[in-house]
Motif scaffolding. Structure first.
Motif: not given
Lengths: 450, 265
Positions: B184, B189, B218
């Motif tokens: 992430e 996040a 990510g």
């Protein structure tokens, strides 16, 4: 013979069209070189006639007598020619391109060619010269992550990202990004100033998944097997394997494929950081405090004057004491007198230089998701005047969850927490008193790593 | 003798004739400029210029055969070759994971940890599936990138390969589950508490590419494909079934690191 205007224009147009044709037939004009190495070899072999022409020119330049014996020249020396591709020069062994087909199709060179095709060797290697590299992009070792650190694996807090934090008329802070930790204060002259803290990073990578379940039924149509009845239990029973059964697909009365939003993001991820050094972290609070006290060495104490005198004397002793002297009759030569000791120590006074230093540290260098991490913020007046209205603001990132009732301060300060844009909290400490010269404020709080 | 005057010819220069030469030069110049722009516009059409910068796998998708994306990563830059990246298999309570050791395969462990090579395709066995007594699954995992932990923390922070009950039930129903595990981005996040057994997962539709979506959120590190393929009966087909038995390094966990039920409550 005089050419008419029409003839001249036609000739020029033909020349230009020929140039255009050469440019478009060049692989650099199509730009597929940016796809990577595997696509380069077929293109180079497709354009082998043009490459051989280039090689012939190269041979003529190096050995004029070899004109017309191009094949011999290829076998003797392999000139490396630079071919213009769209994204920078691409080095190709041109001579090897021409005889690649002749040598690489034989069985005796099959293994060598395979190693060359896999990119295991460069153009200078003997094997690759005989069977031919097909063109390669030069490897640049200073690529992304040359130092072996990925900033995405760290949770960082502190600093002041662009746009910088500023105070509005209604006492609100604008430009406060997630991760930002700043202190703003009012100096004696009435100026409102901001001071960002350092960044403290904790190694805490976290993973998530994107899941896609594909079945045999999609869009009212059977795209494959609906179900396979697979026997469970012990293997090896000699029974007939189940057949592949297509079932009617009556479950879906209507299936509209709606294009959804793939993602909505608040912030751009930015460019990957090159050469980002690993952050230096302190895992022990006591050790951390020792470091802070070492940083307080900003006053000249009496016991340090001897050390300063010694260094000044050493500096004088290391200077060259000789100088040019001119002797004139009946006159004494002038003597250059140098400083023999430190006569004065000048202290420059800066009026209204109220300055705060803010240091932020964590008590862990790495943390698993779910662990608690303690943070310490120390604000110290390192200026020459008292400051007022000291407000410390820490905007937590989304993965840091403030542990309720965990904050403590050594001076009286009003603490408040507000929700922020990253689904976390913005912590704010408003100091009730002024911060005099040399005084410091220590804030401790804990966060849970999400 | 004739005194004839020499013949002289006079030619009147018309205004059209006077401007013919500059006009010709201008036309020539215009053609050359047009030809230059034709050439330059052709060379500027580089497909990679139009791709967003965060698309690490713009030319690949998670629907490609196992091993394609991982092997493509080995051709890119970075110290990824010959590195055993620690991974940790996590499943529901009672689930056991096992990697093949040569032709044999062990009984399995609840939270198996191992070091896998980037680019290799590892088929592992999942047993102890909840609500499916005696069923076995043989998913594959393919590492497409590695982690860069500080010294000494490689095994403490492995890549968590989580398989939940939904995945296994869908696979037992004959469906194919493709999971792309990604690291992430801390800036974007998901603000939820996460543990090993509560990993964040995002379901996407069939028309979307899991690898492309993971690139947006990510850095994709692994692809898990869970189907209902069973091992073949013929021993000669076993190496093909296990993708040539790529090497892996066992990682033994201390007893106190084993998760307990209290820990994840």
């Amino acid at each position: 013979m005089k050419r008419s205007f029409f003839e001249t224009t036609t000739v020029c147009a033909l020349v230009c069209l020929f140039l255009v044709g050469c440019q478009t037939s060049n692989p650099s004009a199509m730009g597929p070189g940016s796809f990577g190495t595997p696509l380069i070899a077929p293109q180079a072999s497709l354009h082998a006639p043009q490459a051989s022409n280039d090689a012939q020119q190269n041979v003529e330049l190096s050995a004029p007598a070899a004109a017309g014996v191009t094949q011999v020249a290829f076998e003797q020396s392999v000139p490396v020619e630079t071919v213009g591709f769209a994204n920078g020069p691409l080095r190709v062994a041109v001579g090897a391109l021409a005889n690649r087909g002749a040598n690489c199709n034989t069985n005796q060179h099959a293994s060598e060619c395979q190693s060359c095709n896999s990119g295991a060797c460069g153009p200078k290697t003997g094997d690759c010269q005989t069977c031919g590299p097909q063109g390669y992009v030069e490897y640049v070792p200073q690529g992304w992550n040359a130092f072996g650190v990925d900033p995405q694996e760290f949770i960082c807090d502190g600093g002041d990202h662009e746009p910088k934090a500023r105070l509005t008329r209604d006492d609100q802070i604008n430009g406060l990004q997630p991760e930002d930790t700043v202190v703003h204060y009012t100096s004696e002259a009435g100026d409102i100033k901001f001071q960002p803290s350092n960044r403290v990073c904790v190694y805490s990578p976290r993973f998530a998944s994107i899941r896609k379940i594909t079945g045999a039924v999609a869009g009212e149509k059977v795209t494959g097997l609906n179900q396979v009845d697979r026997p469970l239990g012990t293997e090896g029973i000699n029974k007939d394997l189940p057949g592949l059964v297509m079932r009617d697909t009556t479950e879906l009365a209507r299936a509209d494929m709606v294009k959804r939003l793939d993602f909505i993001r608040d912030r751009n991820r930015g460019v990957r950081v090159e050469g980002d050094l690993a952050p230096i972290q302190r895992s022990n609070v006591l050790e951390m405090m020792t470091t802070i006290s070492a940083l307080e060495l900003n006053l000249l104490l009496d016991e340090q004057k001897a050390l300063l005198e010694e260094h000044a004397s050493a500096a004088i002793a290391w200077t060259i004491g000789e100088s040019v002297q001119v002797a004139i009759e009946d006159m004494k030569p002038p003597v250059l007198t140098r400083d023999d000791s430190v006569e004065a120590f000048t202290v420059y006074e800066f009026p209204d230089a109220g300055r705060l230093r803010i240091i932020k540290m964590a008590d862990k260098a790495h943390a698993q998701p779910g662990e608690e991490v303690g943070f310490v913020i120390r604000v110290q007046n390192v200026g020459d005047s008292t400051v007022n209205n000291v407000v410390i603001t820490d905007n937590l990132v989304s993965r840091l969850e403030y542990v309720a009732e965990s904050q403590t301060t050594d001076l009286k300060a009003d603490f408040e927490a507000f929700p922020n844009s990253s689904e976390s909290l913005r912590l704010e400490w408003r100091l009730s008193q002024e911060l005099k010269v040399g005084e410091s404020l220590l804030i401790e709080f804990r966060c849970k790593m999400r | 003798m004739s005194n004839e005057a020499p013949k002289t010819t006079t030619k009147a220069i018309t205004p059209t004739r006077r401007f013919e030469r500059p006009l010709r030069l201008w036309l020539l110049l215009a053609i050359c400029v047009a030809a230059y722009f034709l050439c330059s516009s052709a060379s500027a059409a580089d497909p990679s210029d139009f791709l967003p910068p965060d698309q690490q796998h713009a030319l690949y998708s998670a629907d490609m055969p196992a091993g394609v994306v991982g092997r493509a990563r080995l051709t890119r830059r970075g110290p990824v070759a010959n590195y055993y990246q620690p991974v940790k298999f996590v499943g529901p309570e009672g689930t056991m994971f096992a990697l093949p050791q040569g032709a044999a395969i062990s009984r399995g462990e609840p939270n198996l940890m191992a070091g896998l090579l980037i680019g290799g395709v590892y088929r592992f066995r999942v047993t102890g599936i909840p609500n499916a007594e005696g069923a076995e699954l043989y998913p594959t995992v393919e590492l497409i990138d590695r982690m860069y932990p500080p010294d000494g923390l490689a095994t403490s922070y492995p890549i968590v390969l989580k398989i939940d009950e939904i995945d296994m039930q869908a696979a037992l129903d004959g469906k194919l589950v493709t999971r792309v595990v990604y690291l992430e981005d801390p800036q974007t996040a998901i603000p939820l508490v996460q543990t090993d057994r509560q990993a964040n997962v995002m379901d996407i539709g069939e028309h979307q590419d899991a690898l492309g979506v993971a690139d947006h959120f990510g850095r994709a590190v692994a692809i898990i494909r869970i189907g209902s393929l069973a091992p073949p009966r013929a021993p000669s087909l076993m190496p093909e079934f296990y993708f040539g038995y790529p090497s892996w390094a066992p990682i033994f966990q201390p007893e106190n690191d084993q998760p307990t039920a209290v820990e994840y409550q």
